[in-house]
Structures are given as C-alpha cells and as structure tokens.
Design a protein around this motif. Structure first.
Motif, PDB file in Angstrom:
ATOM      1  N   GLY A  26      -0.374   6.289  -8.986  1.00  0.00           N
ATOM      2  CA  GLY A  26      -1.322   5.279  -8.500  1.00  0.00           C
ATOM      3  C   GLY A  26      -0.714   3.894  -8.470  1.00  0.00           C
ATOM      4  O   GLY A  26      -0.896   3.137  -7.515  1.00  0.00           O
ATOM      5  N   PHE A  27       0.036   3.565  -9.515  1.00  0.00           N
ATOM      6  CA  PHE A  27       0.690   2.257  -9.582  1.00  0.00           C
ATOM      7  C   PHE A  27       1.722   2.105  -8.466  1.00  0.00           C
ATOM      8  O   PHE A  27       1.723   1.121  -7.735  1.00  0.00           O
ATOM      9  CB  PHE A  27       1.358   2.074 -10.954  1.00  0.00           C
ATOM     10  N   VAL A  28       2.586   3.112  -8.326  1.00  0.00           N
ATOM     11  CA  VAL A  28       3.627   3.063  -7.288  1.00  0.00           C
ATOM     12  C   VAL A  28       3.001   3.041  -5.900  1.00  0.00           C
ATOM     13  O   VAL A  28       3.426   2.270  -5.026  1.00  0.00           O
ATOM     14  CB  VAL A  28       4.607   4.241  -7.439  1.00  0.00           C
ATOM     15  N   THR A  29       1.990   3.853  -5.690  1.00  0.00           N
ATOM     16  CA  THR A  29       1.306   3.903  -4.391  1.00  0.00           C
ATOM     17  C   THR A  29       0.696   2.554  -4.051  1.00  0.00           C
ATOM     18  O   THR A  29       0.822   2.071  -2.920  1.00  0.00           O
ATOM     19  CB  THR A  29       0.217   4.991  -4.400  1.00  0.00           C
ATOM     20  N   THR A  30       0.052   1.928  -5.023  1.00  0.00           N
ATOM     21  CA  THR A  30      -0.557   0.615  -4.800  1.00  0.00           C
ATOM     22  C   THR A  30       0.502  -0.423  -4.443  1.00  0.00           C
ATOM     23  O   THR A  30       0.316  -1.218  -3.520  1.00  0.00           O
ATOM     24  CB  THR A  30      -1.347   0.178  -6.043  1.00  0.00           C
ATOM     25  N   GLY A  37       1.272  -2.901   3.741  1.00  0.00           N
ATOM     26  CA  GLY A  37       0.001  -3.300   4.323  1.00  0.00           C
ATOM     27  C   GLY A  37      -0.831  -2.124   4.794  1.00  0.00           C
ATOM     28  O   GLY A  37      -1.530  -2.208   5.797  1.00  0.00           O
ATOM     29  N   THR A  38      -0.753  -0.998   4.064  1.00  0.00           N
ATOM     30  CA  THR A  38      -1.498   0.202   4.452  1.00  0.00           C
ATOM     31  C   THR A  38      -2.524   0.564   3.385  1.00  0.00           C
ATOM     32  O   THR A  38      -2.491   0.068   2.267  1.00  0.00           O
ATOM     33  CB  THR A  38      -0.554   1.403   4.639  1.00  0.00           C
ATOM     34  N   ASP A  39      -3.408   1.476   3.746  1.00  0.00           N
ATOM     35  CA  ASP A  39      -4.387   2.022   2.816  1.00  0.00           C
ATOM     36  C   ASP A  39      -3.658   2.952   1.853  1.00  0.00           C
ATOM     37  O   ASP A  39      -2.909   3.828   2.266  1.00  0.00           O
ATOM     38  CB  ASP A  39      -5.469   2.791   3.585  1.00  0.00           C
ATOM     39  N   SER A  40      -3.883   2.798   0.561  1.00  0.00           N
ATOM     40  CA  SER A  40      -3.135   3.573  -0.421  1.00  0.00           C
ATOM     41  C   SER A  40      -3.650   5.001  -0.586  1.00  0.00           C
ATOM     42  O   SER A  40      -3.115   5.763  -1.372  1.00  0.00           O
ATOM     43  CB  SER A  40      -3.161   2.865  -1.782  1.00  0.00           C
ATOM     44  N   VAL A  44       0.769   7.618   2.742  1.00  0.00           N
ATOM     45  CA  VAL A  44       1.671   7.018   1.751  1.00  0.00           C
ATOM     46  C   VAL A  44       1.457   7.666   0.389  1.00  0.00           C
ATOM     47  O   VAL A  44       2.416   8.068  -0.282  1.00  0.00           O
ATOM     48  CB  VAL A  44       1.470   5.483   1.669  1.00  0.00           C
ATOM     49  N   ALA A  45       0.211   7.801  -0.040  1.00  0.00           N
ATOM     50  CA  ALA A  45      -0.096   8.398  -1.341  1.00  0.00           C
ATOM     51  C   ALA A  45       0.358   9.852  -1.398  1.00  0.00           C
ATOM     52  O   ALA A  45       0.902  10.300  -2.413  1.00  0.00           O
ATOM     53  CB  ALA A  45      -1.585   8.292  -1.637  1.00  0.00           C
ATOM     54  N   SER A  46       0.158  10.584  -0.325  1.00  0.00           N
ATOM     55  CA  SER A  46       0.564  11.991  -0.304  1.00  0.00           C
ATOM     56  C   SER A  46       2.076  12.140  -0.398  1.00  0.00           C
ATOM     57  O   SER A  46       2.584  12.978  -1.152  1.00  0.00           O
ATOM     58  CB  SER A  46       0.056  12.679   0.963  1.00  0.00           C
TER      59      SER A  46
END
Length: 129
Positions: A26-30, A37-40, A44-46
């Motif tokens: 979660g931290f890295v994704t954020t 500038g994308t939705d986390s 990107v999260a996947s």
C-alpha cells in the motif's frame, strides 16, 4: 484441525505476514501512483503486488518481507525454491483464495500441510524456518 505443529506455516503467523506485506504494498503503491498521477487501486497496484510477491517468493529468500519477519518461507511441495512463473501462478491463485469471503484462505485449517487454495493451485507450501 489438521497441520498444526508440523513445520508448516501456521495461520496466525501467515496472517500477520500478509498484513505486513499489504501495508508495504500500500505504501509503495501510494508513492508510485502519486508520482505517476494515477489511481492507486488499478493496474499500478496489481503490478506492484504481483512483482512484490513473485520476485521475493522466487528469490533465494523464498519469502516476502512479511514472511521473513515471521520466520516463514514458501517452497514447492517438493521442497524446491519457486521459479518466477510458479510464484506468479501462486499470486494469481490468491484471487481465487479471496473469492467467496476468503474461504480459500481457510482451507489451511483443514489440509495436512496448512495449504490455502493458492498453495494447492501452485503446488506450494509455506514452512516455518
């Protein structure tokens, strides 16, 4: 309950390891999403989650940071280190484990080797080091 005290990773340490891993992801994704500038909560999260689990579980450590903190490792049922592709299959299998209220995770309570659905799909076990 099967599989208790047999050298295989018990459910409580595995749950704590997963919580540690999810916080780190979660931290890295954020951080990465804010830079891009994308939705986390999308691609990107996947990708970050897949690489986080597959790279570490197929490495010489055979464990994510959370698993290492809890003294756990992932290996094939044959005792061998996972390949990147097998670790990736295990990661995809997590989706199946999470379906229907996470019942795939609860399989670990009823299998001799404490295997979840994604362990069974990938032919893996989590062991206590």
């Amino acid at each position: 309950m099967k599989g208790q005290g047999n050298g295989y990773g018990r459910i409580a340490p595995r749950a704590v390891a997963l919580a540690i891993d999810l916080v780190l992801i979660g931290f890295v994704t954020t951080m990465i999403s804010s830079v891009l500038g994308t939705d986390s909560h999308g691609v990107v999260a996947s990708v970050i989650s897949w690489l986080y689990f597959a790279v570490q579980e197929s490495s010489g450590w055979m464990a994510t940071l959370g698993k290492r903190a809890m003294g756990l490792a992932v290996q094939g049922v044959d005792g061998r280190q996972l390949s990147f592709s097998r670790a990736s299959i295990r990661w995809v299998g997590r989706w199946a484990s999470g379906l229907v209220l996470g019942l795939g995770y609860l399989l670990a309570l009823f299998t001799d080797k404490n295997q979840t659905l994604h362990d069974l799909i990938a032919g893996t076990v989590v062991v206590q080091r």
